[in-house]
Design a protein around this motif. Sequence first.
Motif, PDB file in Angstrom:
ATOM      1  N   GLY A 131     -18.093  -6.440  -0.211  1.00 49.65           N
ATOM      2  CA  GLY A 131     -18.871  -5.386  -0.848  1.00 49.65           C
ATOM      3  C   GLY A 131     -18.352  -3.989  -0.588  1.00 49.65           C
ATOM      4  N   VAL A 132     -17.424  -3.838   0.371  1.00 47.94           N
ATOM      5  CA  VAL A 132     -16.873  -2.511   0.670  1.00 47.94           C
ATOM      6  C   VAL A 132     -15.363  -2.466   0.442  1.00 47.94           C
ATOM      7  CG1 VAL A 132     -18.702  -1.945   2.307  1.00 47.94           C
ATOM      8  CG2 VAL A 132     -16.636  -3.097   3.129  1.00 47.94           C
ATOM      9  N   LEU A 133     -14.810  -3.495  -0.207  1.00 48.64           N
ATOM     10  CA  LEU A 133     -13.372  -3.519  -0.461  1.00 48.64           C
ATOM     11  C   LEU A 133     -12.954  -2.416  -1.437  1.00 48.64           C
ATOM     12  CD1 LEU A 133     -12.266  -7.251  -0.925  1.00 48.64           C
ATOM     13  CD2 LEU A 133     -11.655  -5.696   0.927  1.00 48.64           C
ATOM     14  N   PRO A 134     -11.806  -1.781  -1.192  1.00 50.15           N
ATOM     15  CA  PRO A 134     -11.258  -0.854  -2.188  1.00 50.15           C
ATOM     16  C   PRO A 134     -10.683  -1.644  -3.352  1.00 50.15           C
ATOM     17  CG  PRO A 134      -9.744  -1.095  -0.358  1.00 50.15           C
ATOM     18  CD  PRO A 134     -10.989  -1.841   0.032  1.00 50.15           C
ATOM     19  N   THR A 135     -10.648  -1.054  -4.519  1.00 49.68           N
ATOM     20  CA  THR A 135     -10.113  -1.723  -5.711  1.00 49.68           C
ATOM     21  C   THR A 135      -8.613  -1.481  -5.828  1.00 49.68           C
ATOM     22  OG1 THR A 135     -10.495   0.180  -7.148  1.00 49.68           O
ATOM     23  CG2 THR A 135     -12.315  -1.391  -6.874  1.00 49.68           C
ATOM     24  N   ALA A 136      -7.993  -2.150  -6.805  1.00 49.21           N
ATOM     25  CA  ALA A 136      -6.560  -1.977  -7.034  1.00 49.21           C
ATOM     26  C   ALA A 136      -6.225  -0.547  -7.449  1.00 49.21           C
ATOM     27  CB  ALA A 136      -6.084  -2.961  -8.093  1.00 49.21           C
ATOM     28  N   ALA A 137      -7.147   0.097  -8.146  1.00 51.89           N
ATOM     29  CA  ALA A 137      -6.916   1.486  -8.565  1.00 51.89           C
ATOM     30  C   ALA A 137      -6.844   2.421  -7.365  1.00 51.89           C
ATOM     31  CB  ALA A 137      -8.032   1.929  -9.506  1.00 51.89           C
ATOM     32  N   GLN A 138      -7.464   2.014  -6.246  1.00 52.36           N
ATOM     33  CA  GLN A 138      -7.498   2.865  -5.059  1.00 52.36           C
ATOM     34  C   GLN A 138      -6.359   2.573  -4.090  1.00 52.36           C
ATOM     35  OE1 GLN A 138     -11.532   1.606  -4.119  1.00 52.36           O
ATOM     36  NE2 GLN A 138     -12.345   3.646  -4.605  1.00 52.36           N
ATOM     37  N   VAL A 139      -6.035   1.311  -3.881  1.00 55.33           N
ATOM     38  CA  VAL A 139      -5.028   0.978  -2.865  1.00 55.33           C
ATOM     39  C   VAL A 139      -3.937   0.052  -3.390  1.00 55.33           C
ATOM     40  CG1 VAL A 139      -6.608   1.322  -0.921  1.00 55.33           C
ATOM     41  CG2 VAL A 139      -6.442  -0.942  -2.005  1.00 55.33           C
ATOM     42  N   GLY A 140      -3.913  -0.199  -4.685  1.00 50.78           N
ATOM     43  CA  GLY A 140      -2.857  -1.018  -5.269  1.00 50.78           C
ATOM     44  C   GLY A 140      -2.924  -2.479  -4.871  1.00 50.78           C
ATOM     45  N   VAL A 141      -1.756  -3.037  -4.545  1.00 51.34           N
ATOM     46  CA  VAL A 141      -1.651  -4.473  -4.287  1.00 51.34           C
ATOM     47  C   VAL A 141      -2.401  -4.901  -3.027  1.00 51.34           C
ATOM     48  CG1 VAL A 141       0.447  -4.353  -2.884  1.00 51.34           C
ATOM     49  CG2 VAL A 141       0.000  -6.393  -4.269  1.00 51.34           C
ATOM     50  N   VAL A 142      -2.737  -3.957  -2.163  1.00 49.73           N
ATOM     51  CA  VAL A 142      -3.491  -4.282  -0.940  1.00 49.73           C
ATOM     52  C   VAL A 142      -4.871  -4.854  -1.295  1.00 49.73           C
ATOM     53  CG1 VAL A 142      -4.548  -3.326   1.157  1.00 49.73           C
ATOM     54  CG2 VAL A 142      -2.280  -2.566   0.427  1.00 49.73           C
ATOM     55  N   ALA A 143      -5.449  -4.381  -2.398  1.00 49.04           N
ATOM     56  CA  ALA A 143      -6.802  -4.803  -2.777  1.00 49.04           C
ATOM     57  C   ALA A 143      -6.901  -6.306  -3.014  1.00 49.04           C
ATOM     58  CB  ALA A 143      -7.266  -4.024  -4.014  1.00 49.04           C
ATOM     59  N   PRO A 144      -6.073  -6.895  -3.894  1.00 49.54           N
ATOM     60  CA  PRO A 144      -6.178  -8.344  -4.078  1.00 49.54           C
ATOM     61  C   PRO A 144      -5.811  -9.140  -2.837  1.00 49.54           C
ATOM     62  CG  PRO A 144      -4.299  -7.480  -5.295  1.00 49.54           C
ATOM     63  CD  PRO A 144      -5.101  -6.307  -4.840  1.00 49.54           C
ATOM     64  N   ILE A 145      -4.951  -8.592  -1.977  1.00 56.16           N
ATOM     65  CA  ILE A 145      -4.591  -9.289  -0.734  1.00 56.16           C
ATOM     66  C   ILE A 145      -5.798  -9.372   0.194  1.00 56.16           C
ATOM     67  CG2 ILE A 145      -3.213  -9.135   1.370  1.00 56.16           C
ATOM     68  CD1 ILE A 145      -0.945  -7.993  -0.308  1.00 56.16           C
ATOM     69  N   LEU A 146      -6.514  -8.244   0.341  1.00 58.72           N
ATOM     70  CA  LEU A 146      -7.716  -8.233   1.177  1.00 58.72           C
ATOM     71  C   LEU A 146      -8.788  -9.154   0.599  1.00 58.72           C
ATOM     72  CD1 LEU A 146      -8.025  -4.416   2.032  1.00 58.72           C
ATOM     73  CD2 LEU A 146      -7.282  -6.271   3.544  1.00 58.72           C
ATOM     74  N   LEU A 147      -8.921  -9.145  -0.722  1.00 59.14           N
ATOM     75  CA  LEU A 147      -9.881 -10.028  -1.381  1.00 59.14           C
ATOM     76  C   LEU A 147      -9.542 -11.490  -1.092  1.00 59.14           C
ATOM     77  CD1 LEU A 147     -12.272 -10.240  -3.427  1.00 59.14           C
ATOM     78  CD2 LEU A 147     -10.534 -10.401  -5.233  1.00 59.14           C
ATOM     79  N   LEU A 148      -8.265 -11.804  -1.150  1.00 58.00           N
ATOM     80  CA  LEU A 148      -7.821 -13.174  -0.889  1.00 58.00           C
ATOM     81  C   LEU A 148      -8.106 -13.581   0.555  1.00 58.00           C
ATOM     82  CD1 LEU A 148      -6.290 -15.695  -1.861  1.00 58.00           C
ATOM     83  CD2 LEU A 148      -4.171 -14.575  -1.154  1.00 58.00           C
ATOM     84  N   LEU A 149      -7.856 -12.692   1.501  1.00 61.63           N
ATOM     85  CA  LEU A 149      -8.099 -12.998   2.907  1.00 61.63           C
ATOM     86  C   LEU A 149      -9.581 -13.268   3.182  1.00 61.63           C
ATOM     87  CD1 LEU A 149      -5.733 -10.426   4.674  1.00 61.63           C
ATOM     88  CD2 LEU A 149      -5.425 -12.901   4.479  1.00 61.63           C
ATOM     89  N   LEU A 150     -10.444 -12.458   2.601  1.00 64.63           N
ATOM     90  CA  LEU A 150     -11.881 -12.667   2.800  1.00 64.63           C
ATOM     91  C   LEU A 150     -12.341 -13.945   2.112  1.00 64.63           C
ATOM     92  CD1 LEU A 150     -13.272  -9.026   2.435  1.00 64.63           C
ATOM     93  CD2 LEU A 150     -12.972 -10.384   4.519  1.00 64.63           C
TER      94      LEU A 150
END
Length: 457
Positions: A131-150
């Motif tokens: 619920g507090v993850l940044p989106t791809a527009a904010q941090v780029g490829v880091v966003a889907p990586i963090l989503l995947l880890l969670l």
Amino acid sequence: MATSLTRSGVPGGTTVPDAGPDTDALVPDETESERRSRLRTVVAASLLGTTIEWYDFFLYATAAGLVFNTQFFPDQSSFVGTLLSFATFAVGFLVRPIGGVVFGHIGDRIGRKRTLALTMVLMGVATALMGVLPTAAQVGVVAPILLLLLRIVQGFALGGEWAGAVLLAVEHSPRRRRGLFGSIPQIGLALGLALGTSVFAVLQTVFDDDAFLAYGWRIAFLLSIILVVVGFVVRLKVDETPAFREVDRLSRTSAVPLREVALPPNTRNTVLGLLARWGEGSAFNTWGVFAIVYATSELGLEKVPVLVSVSIAAAVMAVLLPFSGLLTDHFRPKTVYLTGIAAYGLAVYPVFWLFGTQSLVWFTVGLVLVFGIVHALFYGAQGTFFASLYPTEVRYTGLSVVYQFSGIYASGLTPLILTALIGATAGAPWLAAGYLVLTAAISVAATAAVRERDLFF
């Protein structure tokens, strides 16, 4: 009281018709008032816990087709973005077997209660952080990586949840009500799905599209914090199951439960259980997950009414699941489960024909029929049925292996497979429907071949 059976189960793999010794006999000093209080706590802990866990898990499924495909994979086409989003959804199912083996081992070694408390905390923390993850527009490829880890943490936690919740209910249950008690955790799944889709429907009504995509969807994930705290407190109040206490008292706990589940005499039921689950897994993720995207993208229906339709069907399922449990107590788990899976296979093509009318009313009717009614029939029997495959000392691991390993192909890959099949046929659903019928046929055959054990404790 029934005669005790050998540790390895029923000689020759035959079915014992007796329901087994009364669980209450394992707590002889308990008064009637204490017994009722124990059972009420068990019901609350099983129902509330699984509702929260499945709310968290399927909240992601709903968001995968409505939010994550644009917020975390924005540079892809709508079709590819949806596939990538569902791919991260499937990853949760790939990790669940690992969680199932780990928590199954813990649950068979130290007990069901403490294991379930741990799975709930892990799931809640992972969901809240989404619920507090940044989106791809904010941090780029880091966003889907963090989503995947969670998502990996979610899958790992849920890997140990379902089997433990089922055993918490079944192993506490009165002798002639094991089917009814085994249906209680299944109600939590229906309520969790209904709650998740309802919350999304409300948020999409309250916020306009821009506000919903910017921050509105996050509220649904942050609500998990409150739910987990309540569920954790309730689970701490429940006693360890009498069945596990008896196994522990007799020093019969298995040193390596996974080995016993994989080797004879359990090998046959493990393999057949994995196949028997295929139809149920494909059914749930078709009607509860894929249907949302299919209705909004292929049928042109509005998102909020579709979410409401899924919520209605899930609510109907929740109401009917206890009746499935009662049928299980009268006709045995195997019979009820097999009948329901067969009915699902017969209903697939008619339901997709109803979907093809592109009418919200007929879409809802189809969902209520196949998801609310038919799915309730076999899903209510599933927990008790799979519990009957293994002896107490390896039952947590056995249920986890059957449910979670089958989840890879039966559940996690279903939205991907259906999306690909419909894309390959220019939007026509009939090849995809044929795949679902095939999974039902495999499950019917496997279920018929299963040799039920007596649910002895």
